[in-house]
Scaffold this motif. Sequence first.
Motif, PDB file in Angstrom:
ATOM      1  N   GLU A  45       0.842  -1.195   0.000  1.00 62.71           N
ATOM      2  CA  GLU A  45       0.000   0.000   0.000  1.00 62.71           C
ATOM      3  C   GLU A  45       0.886   1.257   0.000  1.00 62.71           C
ATOM      4  O   GLU A  45       1.657   1.465  -0.914  1.00 62.71           O
ATOM      5  CB  GLU A  45      -0.976  -0.035   1.176  1.00 62.71           C
ATOM      6  N   ARG A  46       0.861   2.057   1.056  1.00 63.37           N
ATOM      7  CA  ARG A  46       1.625   3.310   1.074  1.00 63.37           C
ATOM      8  C   ARG A  46       2.911   3.214   1.897  1.00 63.37           C
ATOM      9  O   ARG A  46       3.529   4.223   2.201  1.00 63.37           O
ATOM     10  CB  ARG A  46       0.756   4.451   1.620  1.00 63.37           C
ATOM     11  N   GLU A  47       3.297   1.986   2.261  1.00 66.61           N
ATOM     12  CA  GLU A  47       4.484   1.814   3.098  1.00 66.61           C
ATOM     13  C   GLU A  47       5.464   0.842   2.451  1.00 66.61           C
ATOM     14  O   GLU A  47       5.070  -0.049   1.700  1.00 66.61           O
ATOM     15  CB  GLU A  47       4.107   1.298   4.494  1.00 66.61           C
ATOM     16  N   THR A  48       6.755   1.020   2.797  1.00 64.55           N
ATOM     17  CA  THR A  48       7.776   0.058   2.410  1.00 64.55           C
ATOM     18  C   THR A  48       8.166  -0.719   3.662  1.00 64.55           C
ATOM     19  O   THR A  48       8.475  -0.125   4.695  1.00 64.55           O
ATOM     20  CB  THR A  48       9.011   0.753   1.815  1.00 64.55           C
ATOM     21  N   ILE A  49       8.138  -2.043   3.571  1.00 64.61           N
ATOM     22  CA  ILE A  49       8.463  -2.912   4.699  1.00 64.61           C
ATOM     23  C   ILE A  49       9.875  -3.448   4.497  1.00 64.61           C
ATOM     24  O   ILE A  49      10.180  -4.068   3.467  1.00 64.61           O
ATOM     25  CB  ILE A  49       7.481  -4.095   4.826  1.00 64.61           C
ATOM     26  N   ILE A  50      10.748  -3.193   5.482  1.00 71.47           N
ATOM     27  CA  ILE A  50      12.120  -3.699   5.440  1.00 71.47           C
ATOM     28  C   ILE A  50      12.218  -4.909   6.360  1.00 71.47           C
ATOM     29  O   ILE A  50      11.878  -4.835   7.544  1.00 71.47           O
ATOM     30  CB  ILE A  50      13.119  -2.610   5.886  1.00 71.47           C
ATOM     31  N   THR A  89       9.163   5.872   2.732  1.00 71.65           N
ATOM     32  CA  THR A  89      10.030   6.074   1.572  1.00 71.65           C
ATOM     33  C   THR A  89       9.686   5.092   0.454  1.00 71.65           C
ATOM     34  O   THR A  89       9.621   3.877   0.697  1.00 71.65           O
ATOM     35  CB  THR A  89      11.511   5.876   1.964  1.00 71.65           C
ATOM     36  N   PRO A  90       9.468   5.566  -0.779  1.00 75.23           N
ATOM     37  CA  PRO A  90       9.156   4.656  -1.899  1.00 75.23           C
ATOM     38  C   PRO A  90      10.308   3.690  -2.157  1.00 75.23           C
ATOM     39  O   PRO A  90      11.483   4.010  -1.920  1.00 75.23           O
ATOM     40  CB  PRO A  90       8.962   5.606  -3.092  1.00 75.23           C
ATOM     41  N   ILE A  91       9.970   2.508  -2.658  1.00 74.10           N
ATOM     42  CA  ILE A  91      10.977   1.488  -2.892  1.00 74.10           C
ATOM     43  C   ILE A  91      12.000   1.950  -3.937  1.00 74.10           C
ATOM     44  O   ILE A  91      13.180   1.602  -3.856  1.00 74.10           O
ATOM     45  CB  ILE A  91      10.292   0.165  -3.308  1.00 74.10           C
ATOM     46  N   LYS A  92      11.571   2.745  -4.893  1.00 74.83           N
ATOM     47  CA  LYS A  92      12.500   3.232  -5.920  1.00 74.83           C
ATOM     48  C   LYS A  92      13.574   4.123  -5.307  1.00 74.83           C
ATOM     49  O   LYS A  92      14.747   4.060  -5.682  1.00 74.83           O
ATOM     50  CB  LYS A  92      11.732   3.991  -7.003  1.00 74.83           C
ATOM     51  N   GLU A  93      13.187   4.946  -4.346  1.00 75.20           N
ATOM     52  CA  GLU A  93      14.155   5.822  -3.667  1.00 75.20           C
ATOM     53  C   GLU A  93      15.130   5.008  -2.824  1.00 75.20           C
ATOM     54  O   GLU A  93      16.336   5.290  -2.793  1.00 75.20           O
ATOM     55  CB  GLU A  93      13.401   6.830  -2.802  1.00 75.20           C
ATOM     56  N   LEU A  94      14.628   3.973  -2.155  1.00 74.19           N
ATOM     57  CA  LEU A  94      15.509   3.103  -1.361  1.00 74.19           C
ATOM     58  C   LEU A  94      16.463   2.321  -2.270  1.00 74.19           C
ATOM     59  O   LEU A  94      17.626   2.110  -1.920  1.00 74.19           O
ATOM     60  CB  LEU A  94      14.675   2.140  -0.517  1.00 74.19           C
ATOM     61  N   GLU A  95      15.970   1.902  -3.413  1.00 76.66           N
ATOM     62  CA  GLU A  95      16.825   1.197  -4.371  1.00 76.66           C
ATOM     63  C   GLU A  95      18.001   2.082  -4.783  1.00 76.66           C
ATOM     64  O   GLU A  95      19.136   1.616  -4.904  1.00 76.66           O
ATOM     65  CB  GLU A  95      16.012   0.791  -5.595  1.00 76.66           C
ATOM     66  N   GLU A  96      17.745   3.358  -4.972  1.00 77.79           N
ATOM     67  CA  GLU A  96      18.810   4.300  -5.339  1.00 77.79           C
ATOM     68  C   GLU A  96      19.807   4.460  -4.195  1.00 77.79           C
ATOM     69  O   GLU A  96      21.019   4.485  -4.407  1.00 77.79           O
ATOM     70  CB  GLU A  96      18.190   5.655  -5.694  1.00 77.79           C
ATOM     71  N   LYS A  97      19.307   4.549  -2.968  1.00 75.22           N
ATOM     72  CA  LYS A  97      20.192   4.685  -1.810  1.00 75.22           C
ATOM     73  C   LYS A  97      21.073   3.458  -1.609  1.00 75.22           C
ATOM     74  O   LYS A  97      22.201   3.557  -1.130  1.00 75.22           O
ATOM     75  CB  LYS A  97      19.370   4.923  -0.528  1.00 75.22           C
ATOM     76  N   HIS A 139      10.800  -7.817  -8.662  1.00 72.98           N
ATOM     77  CA  HIS A 139       9.385  -7.578  -8.942  1.00 72.98           C
ATOM     78  C   HIS A 139       9.196  -6.081  -8.707  1.00 72.98           C
ATOM     79  O   HIS A 139       9.992  -5.452  -8.004  1.00 72.98           O
ATOM     80  CB  HIS A 139       8.547  -8.425  -7.968  1.00 72.98           C
ATOM     81  N   LYS A 140       8.159  -5.510  -9.273  1.00 72.49           N
ATOM     82  CA  LYS A 140       7.976  -4.065  -9.103  1.00 72.49           C
ATOM     83  C   LYS A 140       7.843  -3.671  -7.632  1.00 72.49           C
ATOM     84  O   LYS A 140       8.114  -2.524  -7.260  1.00 72.49           O
ATOM     85  CB  LYS A 140       6.762  -3.582  -9.886  1.00 72.49           C
ATOM     86  N   SER A 141       7.466  -4.626  -6.787  1.00 75.19           N
ATOM     87  CA  SER A 141       7.252  -4.309  -5.367  1.00 75.19           C
ATOM     88  C   SER A 141       8.272  -4.935  -4.435  1.00 75.19           C
ATOM     89  O   SER A 141       8.136  -4.835  -3.218  1.00 75.19           O
ATOM     90  CB  SER A 141       5.846  -4.771  -4.941  1.00 75.19           C
TER      91      SER A 141
END
Length: 243
Positions: free
Chosen positions: A161-166, A177-185, A195-197
């Motif tokens: 939904e609106r959260e990223t679970i680590i 934080t969106p997963i795309k932003e975390l992927e960049e970090k 997968h997209k998610s």
Amino acid sequence: MNRKIKTIIIDDEPLSRDEMKYLLQNYSDIEIVAEADSGEKGLEMIMIKEPDVAFIDIEMPQMSGLDLARTLQKMKKIPLIIFATAYPNYAAKAFRVDALDYLLKPFDEDQLNETMKRIKKRLNREEKAEQVSPIAKLAVEDEGRIVYLSPTEIVYLYREERETIICTEDRKFSLKTPIKELEEKLKGFPFFRTHKSYLVNLDKIEELIPWFNGAYQLKVEGKKDEIPVSRNYVKSLRERLEL
């Protein structure tokens, strides 16, 4: 990589150590910095010499190769572990202690050559990660506190939904934080978008399981959940996993 690969051979059989030394002489970038005839002596030499790679026999008296590998997991600097053994039935246990490869005696030169390619690829990847990693820790909130996670602790993360679970081996943290932003970090660390998610730590993968319509699922260390791998990512993932 432009440096020598520091290597140790640990085997209680002198003839096996000699055979491995002879075969490794064919690789100009390998430097054998030590050898040991027991797990205990091998542990001592690893602490002193800090090798990049350890070729370890499994069946040794007192401290077995598997026991040695488990002990090494507690160290800050862990060499790449290559098990070299006459017994094929330990393979599953070997990969549970993060072995990079599993060689059977008598050693096959073609198989050793494939192992050397894996070693160089992993060491190159680790060197690049050290050079370009933009963060040392990832800050996440936990019950009003800020917890700093090392990227190596993260098994995988996913968007819900609106959260990223680590997910670490024993905890879960949620953040906006969106997963795309975390992927960049996390660039420079061995993370892969399956997968997209989902974003997965490649070093934590244990199994790649065929599913349906060309898709796969992953099993990762310490988790019962199976992670989806969409068809679009399968080929790249297999290449990264050196299959």
